[in-house]
Enzyme design. Structure first.
Site, mmCIF file in Angstrom:
data_model
loop_
_atom_site.group_PDB
_atom_site.id
_atom_site.type_symbol
_atom_site.label_atom_id
_atom_site.label_comp_id
_atom_site.label_asym_id
_atom_site.label_seq_id
_atom_site.Cartn_x
_atom_site.Cartn_y
_atom_site.Cartn_z
ATOM 1 N N GLN A 90 -6.944 1.048 4.883
ATOM 2 C CA GLN A 90 -7.620 0.561 6.099
ATOM 3 C C GLN A 90 -9.087 0.230 5.845
ATOM 4 O O GLN A 90 -9.682 -0.542 6.576
ATOM 5 C CB GLN A 90 -7.541 1.629 7.200
ATOM 6 C CG GLN A 90 -6.173 1.748 7.845
ATOM 7 C CD GLN A 90 -5.802 0.536 8.656
ATOM 8 O OE1 GLN A 90 -6.655 -0.242 9.103
ATOM 9 N NE2 GLN A 90 -4.506 0.353 8.850
ATOM 10 N N CYS A 133 6.923 6.844 22.603
ATOM 11 C CA CYS A 133 7.761 5.661 22.811
ATOM 12 C C CYS A 133 7.327 4.525 21.894
ATOM 13 O O CYS A 133 8.146 3.824 21.327
ATOM 14 C CB CYS A 133 7.695 5.213 24.259
ATOM 15 S SG CYS A 133 8.716 6.244 25.305
ATOM 16 N N SER A 135 -3.999 -2.439 0.092
ATOM 17 C CA SER A 135 -2.962 -3.307 0.657
ATOM 18 C C SER A 135 -3.597 -4.600 1.140
ATOM 19 O O SER A 135 -4.553 -4.577 1.918
ATOM 20 C CB SER A 135 -2.272 -2.599 1.816
ATOM 21 O OG SER A 135 -1.362 -3.474 2.429
ATOM 22 N N THR A 182 9.094 -8.964 -11.919
ATOM 23 C CA THR A 182 8.412 -10.249 -12.046
ATOM 24 C C THR A 182 7.274 -10.297 -11.049
ATOM 25 O O THR A 182 7.459 -9.985 -9.869
ATOM 26 C CB THR A 182 9.413 -11.391 -11.788
ATOM 27 O OG1 THR A 182 10.400 -11.316 -12.807
ATOM 28 C CG2 THR A 182 8.738 -12.748 -11.808
ATOM 29 N N ASN A 232 -6.150 5.160 9.815
ATOM 30 C CA ASN A 232 -5.624 3.932 10.411
ATOM 31 C C ASN A 232 -5.531 3.981 11.928
ATOM 32 O O ASN A 232 -5.505 2.954 12.584
ATOM 33 C CB ASN A 232 -4.244 3.623 9.837
ATOM 34 C CG ASN A 232 -3.320 4.820 9.866
ATOM 35 O OD1 ASN A 232 -3.676 5.923 9.432
ATOM 36 N ND2 ASN A 232 -2.127 4.620 10.392
ATOM 37 N N GLY A 258 0.837 -1.191 0.000
ATOM 38 C CA GLY A 258 0.000 0.000 0.000
ATOM 39 C C GLY A 258 0.877 1.247 0.000
ATOM 40 O O GLY A 258 0.553 2.257 -0.634
#
Lengths: 392, 137
Positions: free
Chosen positions: A178, A324, A198, A236, A150, A70
């Site tokens: 999403q 974090c 995706s 490919t 998302n 995506g």
């Protein structure tokens, strides 16, 4: 394990795996090698997969171009359109809450002489079509707004925006990564010129996506090499991946209404349960225009990574928009864009469901989560002050 | 991502809480960055008799608070001032690079508490002297 991180990725569906396996084993031929059977088998599978994906999204098969992700589809949409205009149009409009695949592609284009307008969103993460209209210019090449966010699951009014964009002669792209598998997605109804997809977000394999490019849209080739994907995206073909993507999308759409109703019910149970059981909590995003599988909370006075670690110790997989957790200094750009102060954005938790999520799992999370939040709050100097004020 | 020792201190942090009537309190960090460490001490003479902490932050912030307080408990304030972030990190079996600042925060919080203690003592002496002068006048 209770897996509640389906906005990050989903489990491969058994039917998708089954469809893929022959192309990882006996049918290993190169789809471009048409003079022997195994190559032709691959070519035929590719043909059928393209047909199927096109059918699912209301496109023609020659409007579907398979990519490696995506993220690649997003990169191609932005860079390919701008470069096809060859300097005649250099303005891009997008929103502050797009995925980094769009935001960083736009930032890259800024380095190459483009101007980018980053539209703000309201407190629920919604883009206002009026803002799009005000920002459109004669040299606006492309407008890129995601179909569903998302992080906080907000669904954007893409059809309305596309209409405005077209009336000003610009192109409309949407990142539907999403949304697919979690709501009906039809390029004709949306009225978009380009759309990113995706596979691994709807129980397909990782490493495969697609870009819908409406016939007649001029876009530069993205990967230069052989003639695959009509010369626009050489390499490919990942036959097994593409076959898996098509099968996963068919499977998701077969029971879309039923699955969405199931996820929506569990999502609401989760949201209501958390808000009821845990004080000083807010739901991020809107209740109405929201992906059926997404819940996102901010727990005041505590930090997200600690919540994830404690959930992990109890066997629950989730994610957070804290600095974090995102590996940066700032918390999630989406949570900041909806106006959350840093400290509240740091305390965010995203729980995202799938069609396989059960009532029992939601019940268990509702049992596990409150004591974790309480325990971390007991450790927090910020909560100490709140309690002191409460007792006064 | 985290060492076993970090996980151990995160799962079972030592010295969590407040000390009522603490004679040394140090707070460092800020909410914007998502890390605040507050350390309470009960210091008798120059010995840290008890130490507790409250931390708003990630797993590493909680683990370093726990380890740092363990390392200064029962020590003299001079010994505590010698505690470096590296020593805390080593005791925890290392930290990921992006979490090193958590150990710096722990070192700073200990220092802030001791600085607070020293300041209070000076104030006490000043108050005492002030009182004496008042009486004399």
């Amino acid at each position: 394990m209770i897996y509640m991180d389906n906005n990050a990725t989903t489990a491969l569906h058994a039917k998708a795996l089954e469809a893929m396996l022959p192309f990882l084993t006996e049918h290993y031929g190169n789809a471009s090698s048409k003079f022997y059977k195994t190559g032709r088998d691959a070519e035929q599978a590719l043909y059928a997969a393209r047909q199927s994906v096109a059918n699912q999204i209301g496109a023609k098969p020659n409007e579907v171009y398979f990519t490696g992700s995506g993220c690649e589809a997003d990169n191609w949409a932005i860079k390919g359109i701008i470069s096809a205009f060859d300097g005649r149009k250099k303005h891009i409009i997008t929103s502050e809450i797009e995925h980094h695949a769009i935001l960083n592609s736009c930032a890259y284009m800024e380095k190459h002489g483009c101007e980018v307008t980053y539209l703000p969103v309201d407190e629920y993460g919604r883009v206002n079509p009026v803002d799009v209209e005000k920002s459109l210019r004669d040299d606006t090449a492309i407008v890129s707004i995601m179909l569903a966010n998302n992080e906080i699951g907000t669904i954007e009014p893409i059809a309305d925006i596309a209409e405005i964009v077209h009336s000003h002669g610009a192109l409309m792209h949407t990142d539907a990564v999403q949304a697919m598998g979690h709501m009906a997605v039809d390029v004709r109804e949306l009225g978009v010129d380009l759309m990113s997809m995706s596979a691994h977000k709807f129980h397909g394999p990782k490493g495969v996506g697609a870009l819908y490019i409406k016939n007649g849209v001029r876009i530069d080739n993205f990967i230069h090499g052989g003639g695959q994907e009509r010369g626009k995206r050489a390499a490919t073909e990942n036959v097994a991946g593409i076959v898996g993507m098509a099968k996963a999308l068919e499977t998701a759409n077969e029971k879309l209404a039923e699955n969405c109703a199931h996820m929506r019910r569990l999502r609401d149970k989760l949201i209501d349960g958390v808000l009821e059981r845990i004080p000083y909590t807010r739901l991020n995003g809107t209740r109405k225009e929201r992906l059926c599988n997404n819940a996102n909370f901010s727990f005041k006075y505590i930090e997200g990574e600690s919540i994830l670690m404690m959930l992990d110790m109890k066997g629950v997989a989730a994610s957070s928009g804290s600095a974090c957790a995102s590996g940066s200094l700032d918390p999630s750009h989406v949570l900041l864009a909806i106006g959350l102060p840093h400290e509240i954005a740091h305390g965010s938790l995203r729980l995202s469901l799938s069609a396989d999520t059960t009532d029992a799992e939601v019940d268990e999370v509702l049992e596990i989560l409150p004591p974790i939040v309480e325990r971390l709050r007991e450790m927090s100097p910020l909560y100490e002050e709140v309690k002191r004020k409460e007792n006064k | 991502m985290y060492s076993e020792k970090v996980m151990e201190h995160f799962a079972n942090p030592q010295n969590v809480g407040e000390i009522e009537n603490a004679n040394a309190v140090g707070e460092v960090g800020n909410v914007r960055c998502g890390d605040i460490m507050k350390i309470y001490m009960d210091i008798d003479g120059d010995v840290i008799k008890d130490v507790k902490f409250k931390t708003f932050g990630c797993g590493a912030a909680i683990a370093t608070s726990s380890m740092a307080t363990e390392m200064v408990k029962g020590k003299t304030i001079e010994e505590a001032l010698e505690l470096t972030n590296k020593a805390v990190m080593d005791a925890l079996g290392g930290l990921p690079p992006e979490k090193i600042h958590c150990s710096v925060l722990a070192e700073e919080a200990i220092r802030a508490a001791i600085t607070d203690y020293k300041k209070r003592q000076v104030e006490e002496v000043e108050e005492f002297e002030y009182d004496c002068c008042q009486k004399e006048n």
